[in-house]
Write a protein that holds these residues in place. Sequence first.
Motif, PDB file in Angstrom:
ATOM      1  N   ARG A   1       0.735  -1.336  -0.053  1.00  0.00           N
ATOM      2  CA  ARG A   1      -0.029  -0.139   0.003  1.00  0.00           C
ATOM      3  C   ARG A   1       0.833   1.249   0.132  1.00  0.00           C
TER       4      ARG A   1
ATOM      5  N   TYR B   1       9.827  -0.563   9.618  1.00  0.00           N
ATOM      6  CA  TYR B   1       8.497   0.351   9.638  1.00  0.00           C
ATOM      7  C   TYR B   1       8.616   0.939  11.154  1.00  0.00           C
TER       8      TYR B   1
ATOM      9  N   SER C   1       3.700  -5.670   3.161  1.00  0.00           N
ATOM     10  CA  SER C   1       3.406  -6.585   4.416  1.00  0.00           C
ATOM     11  C   SER C   1       4.075  -7.927   3.865  1.00  0.00           C
TER      12      SER C   1
ATOM     13  N   LEU D   1       4.416   0.866   1.971  1.00  0.00           N
ATOM     14  CA  LEU D   1       4.420  -0.185   3.010  1.00  0.00           C
ATOM     15  C   LEU D   1       4.213  -1.505   2.391  1.00  0.00           C
TER      16      LEU D   1
ATOM     17  N   ARG E   1       6.803   3.101  13.642  1.00  0.00           N
ATOM     18  CA  ARG E   1       5.264   3.328  13.840  1.00  0.00           C
ATOM     19  C   ARG E   1       5.366   4.672  14.947  1.00  0.00           C
TER      20      ARG E   1
ATOM     21  N   PRO F   1      -0.119   5.981   9.751  1.00  0.00           N
ATOM     22  CA  PRO F   1       1.218   5.617   8.760  1.00  0.00           C
ATOM     23  C   PRO F   1       2.063   6.762   8.790  1.00  0.00           C
TER      24      PRO F   1
ATOM     25  N   GLU G   1       4.394  -8.052   9.736  1.00  0.00           N
ATOM     26  CA  GLU G   1       5.134  -7.208   9.793  1.00  0.00           C
ATOM     27  C   GLU G   1       5.010  -6.378   8.588  1.00  0.00           C
ATOM     28  N   ASP G   2       5.036  -5.042   8.662  1.00  0.00           N
ATOM     29  CA  ASP G   2       5.115  -4.046   7.697  1.00  0.00           C
ATOM     30  C   ASP G   2       6.571  -3.576   7.578  1.00  0.00           C
TER      31      ASP G   2
END
Length: 416
Positions: free
Chosen positions: A25, A103, A41, A39, A105, A408, A46-47
């Motif tokens: 995405r 990533y 997956s 991003l 967050r 995000p 996990e991203d």
Amino acid sequence: MARSLLTLAAAASAALPDVEIQGVRQLTTGTTGRYDAALVSVPGGEDLVARVPTSPDALADVESELIALRALTAGAREIMGFDAPELRGTAPFDDTRVIVTSYLRGYHVEASHIPAGRGVADAIGRALARIHDLPQSVVRGAGLPVRSPADARADLERLLDAVGRSGRVPVRLMVRWREAVEDDRLWDYDARVVLGGTQSTSFVLRDSPDGTPEVAGVLDWQGLSIGDPALDLHWSAGAPDAVDDIFAAYAAASVRAPDRALRVRARLHAELEFARWLVHGIETHRPDIVDDAADLMDSLSAGLAGDALLADLPHRDRGDMSEAIAILDRVPRDVRAGADTSMHTDAFNPADLSLHTEEVWDSAPPRTASERASADASTEAVDVTQPVAPARPSAEADATDPSDATQPVDLRDDRS
């Protein structure tokens, strides 16, 4: 044109050949960025972040970031106490390169929106101090740049020469900047481990259980080096409500007291961003950028009327004990250890110091017979003709002179 999500998924697959890409995405702020990012997956929920540079300059930053992230060992990350992106894979892609990292967050706060008091300002200030206190071996061992105060000063001299030749800089600014670069007090600092020009949005924040903001991670490691810590604080000039708290938190968290000119130098670096923008326009043959930079500097010059950059710079105190100790610490240890201490003892024969035992050590001129008789009549007779041993030399005379939310996060920097 921005790459599609399918293209970015293919790029991530190239960097992670043994990992199944389960979804992709978009990750963007909606602006024209230096990277195409998504991003991705992967199994386990996990991203990851996949980025592809969109320009040669961005590619150069990616190459530098790869080295920096590899240099951040587990020990260095533990010292910081917050996260930095972890490199998961990289590969050549479309005449450039894709980089895949973990990533982080959290949320960002623009500098102008940072409030005063305990909170974001305090968290960022303390995080910066921990980065600057990293062992320099982290940088040196990776072969990353090391820039001394003299190097930093020379760089700014060259920058001012370049913008001066353009004829687009207001005289007031040129005088202001020249005076700062020429003032020795600004450049008497200890080089530290730095990010090399971070922004407030480089810090990924989250709220602790009690609701207090804390730094969860730090982005933008491409400039990791040893250099001027003020570079990482220049953005504070755009945080008028919080600048005092940022510097206070930084000073309180640092294991070493920041140099007294840190804040002045940070402001200088902030102002010189306009000069760098001008040089960029000149070098890329972009008259629109040159005109924009010139307009910005005109506004800056007008806004600085009556403001003296160096006014708050402390004067040197010749009686400052800390400076005296600092000077002593600069004396090479091998020189002091090699000083001759052979005379620092009383275990010697005084008679051995008499080099001329037959020589009369009397500085007075010879007496006549009548003068000698007169002296004999008033005092006890002293035979001055007997040899006198020379004064014992002092030990001092003999010693050698030692001379790092829920929404995000766009991991691209504000330069996107």
